[in-house]
Every structure is written in structure tokens, then in C-alpha cells.
Write a protein that holds these residues in place. Structure first.
Motif, mmCIF file in Angstrom:
data_model
loop_
_atom_site.group_PDB
_atom_site.id
_atom_site.type_symbol
_atom_site.label_atom_id
_atom_site.label_comp_id
_atom_site.label_asym_id
_atom_site.label_seq_id
_atom_site.Cartn_x
_atom_site.Cartn_y
_atom_site.Cartn_z
ATOM 1 N N HIS A 1 0.829 -1.209 0.000
ATOM 2 C CA HIS A 1 0.000 0.000 0.000
ATOM 3 C C HIS A 1 0.868 1.267 0.000
ATOM 4 C CE1 HIS A 1 -3.303 2.671 0.944
ATOM 5 N NE2 HIS A 1 -2.641 3.111 2.012
ATOM 6 N N PRO B 1 5.341 2.140 -3.988
ATOM 7 C CA PRO B 1 4.898 1.980 -5.383
ATOM 8 C C PRO B 1 5.492 0.749 -6.086
ATOM 9 C CG PRO B 1 5.481 4.267 -4.930
ATOM 10 C CD PRO B 1 5.844 3.487 -3.707
ATOM 11 N N ALA C 1 3.488 -2.385 -5.196
ATOM 12 C CA ALA C 1 2.027 -2.239 -5.175
ATOM 13 C C ALA C 1 1.289 -3.518 -5.577
ATOM 14 C CB ALA C 1 1.617 -1.081 -6.078
ATOM 15 N N GLY C 2 1.891 -4.309 -6.449
ATOM 16 C CA GLY C 2 1.197 -5.516 -6.919
ATOM 17 C C GLY C 2 1.526 -6.762 -6.131
ATOM 18 N N TRP D 1 10.563 -7.099 -8.254
ATOM 19 C CA TRP D 1 10.050 -5.728 -8.259
ATOM 20 C C TRP D 1 10.784 -4.911 -9.310
ATOM 21 C CZ3 TRP D 1 13.319 -1.732 -7.364
ATOM 22 C CH2 TRP D 1 14.416 -1.891 -6.507
ATOM 23 N N CYS E 1 6.770 -4.337 -9.169
ATOM 24 C CA CYS E 1 5.602 -5.136 -9.507
ATOM 25 C C CYS E 1 4.403 -4.263 -9.157
ATOM 26 C CB CYS E 1 5.613 -6.432 -8.706
ATOM 27 S SG CYS E 1 4.098 -7.381 -8.871
ATOM 28 N N ASN E 2 3.822 -3.683 -10.175
ATOM 29 C CA ASN E 2 2.721 -2.750 -9.947
ATOM 30 C C ASN E 2 1.863 -2.664 -11.210
ATOM 31 O OD1 ASN E 2 4.428 -1.291 -11.627
ATOM 32 N ND2 ASN E 2 5.299 -0.101 -9.946
ATOM 33 N N GLU E 3 1.083 -1.631 -11.307
ATOM 34 C CA GLU E 3 0.172 -1.499 -12.451
ATOM 35 C C GLU E 3 0.930 -1.511 -13.780
ATOM 36 O OE1 GLU E 3 -2.491 2.007 -12.885
ATOM 37 O OE2 GLU E 3 -3.670 0.880 -11.399
ATOM 38 N N LYS E 4 2.099 -0.836 -13.794
ATOM 39 C CA LYS E 4 2.879 -0.767 -15.035
ATOM 40 C C LYS E 4 3.546 -2.103 -15.356
ATOM 41 C CE LYS E 4 4.335 4.064 -15.016
ATOM 42 N NZ LYS E 4 5.429 4.906 -14.615
ATOM 43 N N PRO F 1 2.664 -5.618 -14.047
ATOM 44 C CA PRO F 1 1.883 -6.499 -13.155
ATOM 45 C C PRO F 1 2.549 -7.839 -12.870
ATOM 46 C CG PRO F 1 0.760 -6.155 -15.271
ATOM 47 C CD PRO F 1 1.921 -5.236 -15.258
#
Lengths: 79, 947
Positions: free
Chosen positions: B745, B748, B751-752, B766, B768-771, B773
Motif C-alpha cells: 500500500h 509503489p 504495489a502488486g 520488483w 511489480c505494480n500497475e505498469k 503487473p
């Protein structure tokens, strides 16, 4: 080595890295680095050393510490 | 729960893009070209009997059990060595094949002991399985013929036995040693019926070149090579996939269990870092978890000259909290701090920094990464914009030229070393930059194209010289520089680097390396194809550690070796979770995700979630804490899983700092050396006793899974939660997954990440997030994280640590394969058979001058202090250089190292100490005193049993 001398040595080491950076304002970079990484009590000790004559401090470091000290003073005044 | 059995496809996967269609037993099968018939069948769910084949090894075709029929072809070819072809029609089962296979099995079994019921492999024996698979019902040859049933058993290795009577000479062990491990310690001795698996010179395993990686044991289809733990305990009944707690490779293992008893650790084939391989530490050296010296009850004492007193957890925690509160009330908010551990999980590390920032109300938190890879974080963030390596380990398979600088992966990152050596045997070229002739320089079937044996402390100079050659000879990648890098910074840097002072000829006087070799190495790296740089603490632990990291980053940008597989800048992290501890905000100047503490917006986010105001000023680093303690402004410390007395430089100074504090809290498995100065001891848990995640050197977040109840009662994260609560900071977590949710949380790049996601994908790198996934195996693919790559000027500045008449030699330190860091874990395993004391490597010339003979006690002395240890005379070190390890507390190599440190990060300069060596009679007075003090300090008064 006394703690004070160690701080001077550390500051000079930082200075020796930034001084040759031909595309940068060395005192500014030194000040920025020390401001970002040194705990306030270490900064206070090196300010005191500068106020006492700054024995052993290289020229760009001396300038950097001066600028940083002014910045910290301004910050304290604002606070 | 049950045992996890990975599918064995028989031969390795083909990486060809082209697909081939064929028919196997009437079924249509599509596989990549180059796939074996055996593998194609298995991929279609058709199991062909086999003994000598396994998908960890190239096909061998010796057992003749996997014979098949192929329409239009004569005979019965081995399916393991026969590649698929378009339109091929294969039959794997018919009467003719069954008869042939039974015949083969009859021959095997006629010379195999029939002791299945009492055999340690009963239930896990491929020979037994195949006898069943081929329908063996009789052995027409009888059992009385000439045989190998009375072979001598070799039990010399502490972890496994070799029972040649059970050997079927399938050569899997020999091939595993060659292909997977790359040691070539085993061979097939003699020919024909006399053929026998043997260490290279027919010596015992323990006396051979075997490095006990366990690959042979894993490959063995019978009980010939068998873990002693299985012989003693029996076959496991369930397994749990977890992550090794030793080096930064982060190998995945199956912890194979009987109830809560660990039977063995077996490398997990689907582990994305290790791909089914292991080393002696991860595979075998886990016995420390049950060692009798492990402390299981909390203890306190008023002063460090008193014996320890066992107390309840409640008393220990409330006492600790009261002490920290008292100290802060008396000496100020900044008078206490904490140290997180790179041996602990991400979640535990995150909690310790949270406790310091939100509970203590200051930023005096640091981690042991301070003394290893902190220059990597700073150096790479300034040049590329992110504090991590750029590749995954798989990348090495596409590398053409490798530079290994300041690292000896064979000793410190052995599983990666095996993968690297495999690539080198396939033709990649190697440049080694190291003062010592490490095992990488020359090994079976490989030799470095260049070894640049530089003088310790001159890394920046030699890297500048390499770049000088590339620039002045026009070998740079102009397109990459123009498109991807800051051109103004590049122009300034190019002018600096092209200056004659950086030429190999000028630098030769500094480094001691011939200009010709430097020029050759530079040309090879710049023009040899995909170039990758791997480095270790021989780069970072210098007064110019950060400068050298930047010089490495410059070299990779200069040649365009960034942003695709096979290239990159790869820091080999020392401990299992160095990367993770840095990611989790362990440094005093930054919050998780490498965001500076002075950034108001970031701080506000954390303040809002944690419900506490955060200090915007950076805190003290470990060396600064010790200095401040000696000065009297730092009085209390919470140390989780770290032994600073043994691992940090200038032991006398560390001891003075600790002794000056009023409350030192050590949370660890054992009474380590730092605990000699502690007032509170909180027993820690092992990686087997908790859930969490480790992040390895390739940014891979791997799950650590609890396989047994913590023997001390609590996982380390629970202890921090209790301490936080006692300090008035509520941490409401019921499971580490909730801590990871909080990290995700707030960070950034994470985030995933969640435990559910890791359960699905196994592991993820990492960001690992929206960009991204599914994570980021390779960094800086389309551009640098900071935007444009930043060339930094890396002027060589000699260290202040100089040799002279009193201290004419340079000491450099490192690790050995069988031991790990301060040795707290490995010294409490059978690994001591390979290394039971630290020794001093000294060149024959230097030894001769001093009258030192092999095995003599020698006094090693620097400006900081002295110790004694035994001498090993070897030309692995150059004249003028001596080398030792730091695994044993009674040697205390760090008594000798100084408190000089990296200019940017204060990472200690372990790798350069001016010393003198002289013959000695035995342990020094200091060592005797230290032993006495340590023994006195470890006295324990047991708690009275409750009525």
C-alpha cells in the motif's frame, strides 16, 4: 582519531568526490549530500568545528558547510 | 500436505522457437524443435521408463530403458537422445519394447542388493519404480554371478554416504557434478564391468574436490548417494517450498518434513533463482536450527559483567520498553535506535524500521547492508535512478562477455557461480578483476581470458582505465549514449576519462596491472557481444566503494550493455535479504521504496497510516551510532539478527561504543559476540519457523514458509510487535501477509505484491505494480528509471590507509564456501570439517622474508589492532597482499580492520588494511582475554520451574 577529526575527514572525502564533477556546483552538492545523510548532531558538530576555524577542512567543504549551516539556521528560524 | 514431486521430463527443455508436430502412441504432440522424444512424450503425459535420464542433465543414452520404436526407422533408439522430427510416429509401449526393458532391468537387478525393505531409499527409488514400471517378475541370471555387492561404503562426507554396492553406473552423479555444479569432482573409474563411480583420484569424498553441493545426491536414482539425515530419520512425508536463508542468490528449497522434524532440504526445480541447484550451505547446513547452544528463553541483566537471568517474555518486553523510555526521557529522543537484519524477512525488517520511526520517534535505524552494499544503493540510484541490480539470474545464459570484479561467486554465491560457469563452458569469455587468483580465474574446463590482479584499493582506477580505452579507441555505443543518456553529463565525463591520467599506461603504476592486459580486457568487453558485470563486496567495501559502483554503471552505459537479457550491472548481495532490507526503509535517511525522509508528501502518507508524526531529519548510521555512543549521546539500541561486534570493522571501537550504552538489546538465535555487551537478550526464530518473504540479488521476492513451530515461542516479527505495543505503538497484525499488504500500500514498486499473488506466480521481481503487473526481470528496458542515464565523474582518490615501513602488507578479507559471514549458523553445523578456523593466506615470497612456514601461528597487526592465526602459504595472493576470512570470533579479523569508510555511505573499508605479519607462538593476549570475557559473559542463571 577524535570524532571531530573523523567528521572533517568524512566531509573532505565527500568533497573529493564532488570537486571534480565539472558539470556541478561542488559546494552545493557537498552541502546537499551532508544535509541528506548526516544526522543533525553530526551537522552541529561540524558547524561548531567551522565556527572554531575549520581546521583541516578543504576549501569546497568549508564553503559547503557554511551554506548548509545557513540553511539549517533558516529552517530553525522558520520552525 | 504431501510430498511435492516436480515432473521430471527426462531431458532439458529446448529453447527453439520453431515447433515440431509428431505422433506419440497415437496422440498428436507439438513441441519446440530440438526436444527429445522422451520429453515430448512426457509433455503429452506419456511416461517412458528411464534411469540415466533426468531433465536437469543433458541426455546420455546409457541405460537403454527408454527405448522406443519410430516408424520407418530401424531398431529401437533411445528416446532421450533422439530429437523429435516433423511427422515422426513413435511407439513407447508394445510387447517388443516391454521385453527389451525387462531384459535391461534383469541385468541391473542381478547386480543390486535385494534389501529394499531396509534400504533408506525405500519409497523414493527410481530403480524400484522402474522395476515396477517394466513389470519385472524374475531375474533369469540369478544373483550368484560376479557382482559389486561387497563394495566399501564411503561415509566420509558429513552429510551423505556413497554406497557403491547400490550403484547402477548411470553416470547421473558424474554428469550432475560436471553439468550442473561445474566442479568435475567425480568420474567413472575403469571400463566395462569394472566401471565404478569415484572421486577423481579414487580418494574418499571428503578428501576429494567435491564441494558437497548435493547435486549428485539429488541426481542419484538409487540409494547409492543418500543424505545421512534420511538414513537416520527415514523418508519424509510432506514438503513445503521455502527460501534459503544464506546468501543473496535466494535458492528455493523443498523443506521435506516428518511432522515438525526437518528431514532434508532439496532444491526446488521450479525455483526461479536456482533452477533446482543448491550449495553445501542451503542444502545441508541447517542443523544450527536445532543446535544445543540456541537460546530459547528471554534473558536480562543489569550490567554486562553479571550473568544472564532467564525471565518470562512479559518481563523481558516490559523491561526493555521501560529502559528505552527511561533513556529517551533522560538523554533525549535521539538517544536510542535500532538495527534491522538482512537475515530476517522483509516484513520483520519493515516492522523494526517502523518501530524506530514511529515508536522511538527518530530515524536512527540502519541495517547490516550498511557494511556491505550501501554503495550499490547510492551509486546506482545516482546513475540509473534505482538502487538495485538490473537483471535476473537467467540473463547470464545470454551473456557473451562477463566481468567479475571484487567477487568470488564460487565461494560466496555458489549456485549463481555454477550457472555462470556453465555459460562460460559454452563459450562466453571472462574477465576477472581481483587481487587474488580466485576459483573463477581457472577452473575445470574454463579459464578467464583476462585476470587483472590489481592492488587492493584501486578498483576505480582500473575501471577508469577500461573506460579510457573504450572512449579513446572509439569503441563506445554512440547510439545508446545519444538516445538513452544525459549528453551534457556524458560530454563532461568523456573529457575526464579521455585524459591521459586515466590511460592504462598511467594507471599501471597505481594498480600494478599491465596496460596491455587492461587494453585487451577493455576491447573484449566493448566488442565481444552482450557484456555483463557482476560484482561483490570487493567493490563496495572501500573508501571509494560508491565511486566504483558508478564507474561500473558508466562502463555499462558506455557500451550500451543495459536494458536487455545478457547484459547489465549485477551486484551479488552477500546475505539472503540485503536487497529486501534496503527496500524496506532500513536506512536512516529513507522510507521504504528509497524515498527520502525529508520528502513531506511521502512522510505524510506514512504518518497518516501509522498515526504518528515522523522526524524529517536523517538518523544515525551504524558507525555514527557507535561514534555517538562513545561521545555519550547515544545510549540504547535494539539489534535484530545482527552481530556488529564480529562483523563490523575496528572491533575495539565497536566494543567501546556498545560498552558505553545503557541498554543493548540483542534478538538472535545464539548468544553472539555482540550479546557479550547486551543487557537484554530476546531469543529469535529461524527461517524454518516463520512466514515472510526474502528479496534476493535479482530483486526477486520469494516466500519463506513456516515449517515448524518457533522453538523460542515467537517469530521475530511477533517479538517486534510485542515490543512496539509495550512502547505504546499498536501494531495490529495477525499474519505477515498483512504486513506485506501494508508495504504494498505504501511502496509503489511493491504495489502488486501480496501473498496470494506470490502463491500464484511463485516469486516476482520488483517493480511489480500497475505498469509491470508480472514484475520486472530486466530493468531500464526502454529508458532509465531516472530518465536519462547519468555519467558521473569517477576520479580515483587513493585511500588514506597506506602501507609503510611498519605495516608494509595489504590485508583484504572475504568469505569461504563452507562458512557464512560471522559463522553463527555454519559454525554450528558439520561445515566446520572444511573450515574450523580462519587462516591467513600469504605469498611464498612474503612468508620467506618473515621466516613463516605453512601452518605457523602468525601475528597479524594493523594500526587498529592485532590478532593471531595460522598461515597458509599460497600464490593465490600476490606478493604484498594477505587475505583472511572473518568467520570465527576467536580470530576476530575485524580487530585488525580500520574505521575508514566509503565517502558516500560510510560502508567500511574492509578490503584494504595496511598490516604486518610476524611469526607468533600462539593466540595473542587479546585473544585469550576475549575468550575469557566471552565465556564470563555467557553465564546463565536458569529460571526456576513454575510450580
Amino acid at each position: 582519531m577524535s570524532h571531530e577529526n573523523k567528521l572533517v575527514m568524512m566531509a573532505n572525502q565527500i568533497g573529493k568526490f564532488f570537486a571534480p564533477q565539472t558539470n556541478m556546483d561542488a559546494p552545493e552538492m557537498i552541502a546537499d549530500h551532508i544535509g541528506k545523510f548526516w544526522d543533525p548532531r553530526m551537522r552541529r558538530q561540524i558547524y561548531a568545528h567551522l565556527d572554531a576555524g575549520g581546521d583541516g577542512m578543504d576549501a569546497p567543504v568549508r564553503e559547503a558547510i557554511k551554506r548548509l549551516q545557513e540553511r539549517d539556521k533558516a529552517k530553525q528560524t522558520r520552525a | 500436505m504431501s510430498l511435492i514431486h516436480e515432473i521430471d521430463f527426462g531431458t532439458p527443455a529446448s529453447k527453439a522457437g520453431e515447433t515440431v508436430n509428431l505422433i506419440i502412441d497415437g496422440r498428436s504432440v507439438s513441441v519446440p524443435a530440438g526436444t527429445s522424444v522422451m520429453r515430448a512424450a512426457m509433455e503429452a503425459g506419456i511416461q517412458v521408463p528411464k534411469l540415466c535420464a533426468t531433465d536437469m542433465l543433458d541426455a546420455f543414452g546409457s541405460c537403454r530403458l527408454c527405448l522406443v520404436e519410430i516408424e520407418g526407422r530401424a531398431g529401437t533408439p533411445a528416446s532421450c537422445t533422439t530429437p523429435v522430427a516433423p511427422g515422426m510416429k513413435v511407439t513407447t509401449q508394445n510387447d517388443r519394447l516391454a521385453k527389451l526393458r525387462r531384459g535391461v532391468m534383469e541385468l541391473y537387478i542381478s547386480d543390486h542388493p535385494l534389501d529394499c525393505l531396509t534400504c533408506a531409499a525405500n519409497g523414493d527409488c527410481e530403480l524400484q519404480d522402474m522395476a515396477g514400471a517394466v513389470g519385472l517378475r524374475e531375474v533369469r541370471y540369478g544373483y550368484e554371478g560376479e557382482n559389486h555387492l561387497k563394495q566399501q561404503k564411503d561415509e566420509s562426507n558429513p552429510y551423505f554416504t556413497f554406497d557403491a554396492s547400490k550403484c547402477i553406473v548411470c553416470s547421473r552423479c558424474v554428469r550432475a557434478c560436471e553439468e550442473v555444479q561445474g566442479t568435475f569432482a567425480l568420474t567413472i573409474q575403469a571400463r566395462g564391468f569394472e566401471s565404478k563411480v569415484s572421486p577423481g583420484m579414487a580418494e574418499k569424498f571428503l578428501d576429494s574436490e567435491c564441494v558437497s553441493c548435493g547435486a549428485c545426491v539429488q541426481a542419484c536414482p538409487t540409494a547409492t548417494l543418500m543424505e545421512k539425515s534420511v538414513i537416520e530419520i527415514g523418508q519424509p512425508e510432506h514438503s513445503v517450498v521455502t527460501t534459503c536463508a544464506y546468501c543473496g542468490v535466494g535458492c528455493s528449497f523443498k523443506a521435506e518434513m516428518r511432522g515438525e522434524q526437518l528431514v532434508r532440504m532439496v532444491p526446488y526445480k521450479d525455483g526461479q533463482a536456482n533452477r533446482g541447484h543448491s550449495c553445501v550451505k542451503g542444502r545441508f547446513a541447517w542443523g544450527y536450527a536445532q543446535h544445543r547452544e540456541r537460546i530459547l528463553n528471554p534473558m536480562i541483566r543489569e550490567s554486562i559483567d553479571q550473568p544472564w537471568r532467564e525471565v518470562s517474555w512479559e518481563e523481558a518486553i516490559s523491561h526493555t520498553a521501560a529502559e528505552f523510555k527511561r533513556i529517551q526521557a533522560k538523554y533525549g529522543r535521539g538517544s536510542v535506535g535500532g538495527i534491522t537484519s538482512s537475515r530476517c524477512t522483509n516484513e520483520e525488517t519493515y516492522l523494526v524500521q517502523k518501530l524506530v520511526r514511529a515508536g522511538f520517534g527518530n530515524n536512527n535505524v540502519d541495517t547490516c547492508a550498511r557494511v556491505c552494499h550501501s554503495p550499490t544503493g547510492y551509486g546506482l540510484s545516482k546513475t540509473y535512478g534505482t538502487s538495485a541490480g538490473t537483471q535476473n539470474f537467467d540473463s547470464v545464459e545470454q551473456t557473451d562477455v562477463v566481468i567479475v570484479i571484487g567477487a568470488n561467486p564460487v565461494a560466496a554465491h555458489p549456485v549463481f557461480a555454477s550457472r555462470l560457469k556453465k555459460r562460460l563452458r559454452k563459450g562466453a569469455k571472462l574477465i576477472v578483476i581481483d587481487p587474488r587468483r580466485t576459483e573463477m580465474v581457472k577452473a575445470p574446463h574454463l579459464e578467464a581470458a583476462f585476470h587483472l590482479p590489481l592492488r587492493p584499493g584501486t578498483n576505480a582506477a582500473i575501471l577508469n582505465a577500461l573506460a579510457h580505452v573504450i572512449i579513446t579507441e572509439g569503441l563506445q555505443n554512440e547510439t545508446f549514449i545519444r538516445e538513452r543518456c544525459d549528453l551534457d553529463a556524458f560530454e563532461h565525463w568523456a573529457t575526464f576519462i579521455a585524459d591521459k591520467r586515466n590511460s592504462p599506461e598511467a594507471v599501471e603504476a597505481i594498480t600494478g596491472v599491465s596496460a596491455e592486459a587492461v587494453r585487451g580486457a577493455a576491447r573484449l568487453y566493448a566488442t565481444g557481444g552482450n557484456g555483463a558485470i557482476y560484482y561483490g563486496l570487493g567493490v563496495t567495501e572501500h573508501s571509494q566503494g560508491t565511486t566504483t559502483v558508478m564507474a561500473i554503471a558508466n562502463l555499462a552505459m558506455l557500451t550500451g550493455n543495459i536494458g536487455r537479457p545478457g547484459v547489465g550491472v549485477n551486484p551479488l548481495r552477500g546475505q539472503n535479504n540485503v536487497q529486501g532490507s534496503c527496500d524496506m526503509g532500513s536506512f536512516p535517511h529513507e522510507l521504504p521504496g528509497y524515498r527520502h525522509i525529508s520528502d513531506d508528501a511521502t512522510r505524510a502518507m506514512f504518518e497518516s497510516l501509522w498515526g504518528r508524526p515522523l522526524d524529517s531529519e536523517p538518523g544515525l548510521r551504524i558507525p555514527n551510532m557507535l561514534d555517538a555512543a562513545v561521545d555519550g549521546s547515544f545510549k540504547g539500541i535494539y539489534i535484530q539478527g545482527e552481530d556488529i561486534l564480529q562483523s563490523d570493522p575496528d572491533t575495539a571501537h565497536v566494543a567501546a561504543g556498545l560498552a558505553a550504552m545503557e541498554c543493548v538489546v540483542v534478538q538472535d538465535l545464539f548468544l553472539n559476540e555482540t550479546a557479550n555487551y547486551a543487557h537484554v537478550f530476546l531469543p529469535g526464530s529461524t527461517f524454518l519457523e516463520k512466514d515472510g518473504t526474502f528479496t534476493n540479488a535479482e530483486r526477486r521476492i520469494n516466500r519463506v514458509r513456516k515449517v515448524m513451530t518457533p522453538k523460542n515461542g515467537y517469530a521475530d516479527w511477533e517479538i517486534t510487535v510485542m515490543l512496539a505495543k509495550a512502547l505504546g505503538l499498536e501494531m495490529a497484525y495477525s499474519h505477515p501477509s498483512e504486513i506485506m499488504d501494508e508495504i504494498a500500500h505504501l511502496t509503489p514498486g511493491f504495489a502488486g505484491v501480496s501473498y496470494d499473488f506470490l502463491e500464484k506466480v511463485g516469486s516476482v521481481q520488483w517493480p511489480c505494480n500497475e505498469k509491470a503487473p508480472m514484475g520486472s526481470p530486466i530493468m531500464h528496458v526502454d529508458g532509465f528509471v531516472r530518465g536519462k542515464g547519468n555519467f558521473m565523474i569517477t576520479e580515483y582518490v587513493p585511500t588514506d590507509e597506506r602501507t609503510g615501513p611498519r605495516f608494509p602488507l595489504l590485508l583484504t578479507t572475504g568469505r569461504i564456501l563452507s562458512q557464512y559471514n560471522v559463522g553463527a549458523q555454519t559454525r554450528r553445523t558439520a561445515n566446520v570439517v572444511w573450515h574450523d578456523e580462519d587462516v591467513l593466506e600469504i605469498h611464498p615470497h612474503d612468508a620467506e622474508q618473515r621466516g613463516v612456514r605453512e601452518g605457523d601461528w602468525v601475528k597479524l597487526e594493523s594500526r587498529a589492532g592485532g590478532t593471531t592465526l595460522r598461515a597458509v602459504i599460497t600464490d593465490r595472493v600476490a606478493p604484498g597482499v594477505v587475505y583472511t576470512t572473518f568467520h570465527h570470533p576467536l580470530t576476530q579479523a575485524n580487530v585488525v580492520t580500520t574505521d575508514y569508510s566509503d565517502w558516500a555511505t560510510n560502508c567500511p573499508e574492509y578490503k584494504v588494511t595496511a598490516v604486518q605479519v610476524a611469526p607468533s607462538n600462539g593466540p595473542s593476549e587479546w585473544q585469550e582475554q576475549y575468550r575469557e570475557q566471552a565465556e564470563r559473559s555467557r553465564r546463565i542463571v536458569k529460571a526456576e520451574a513454575a510450580e
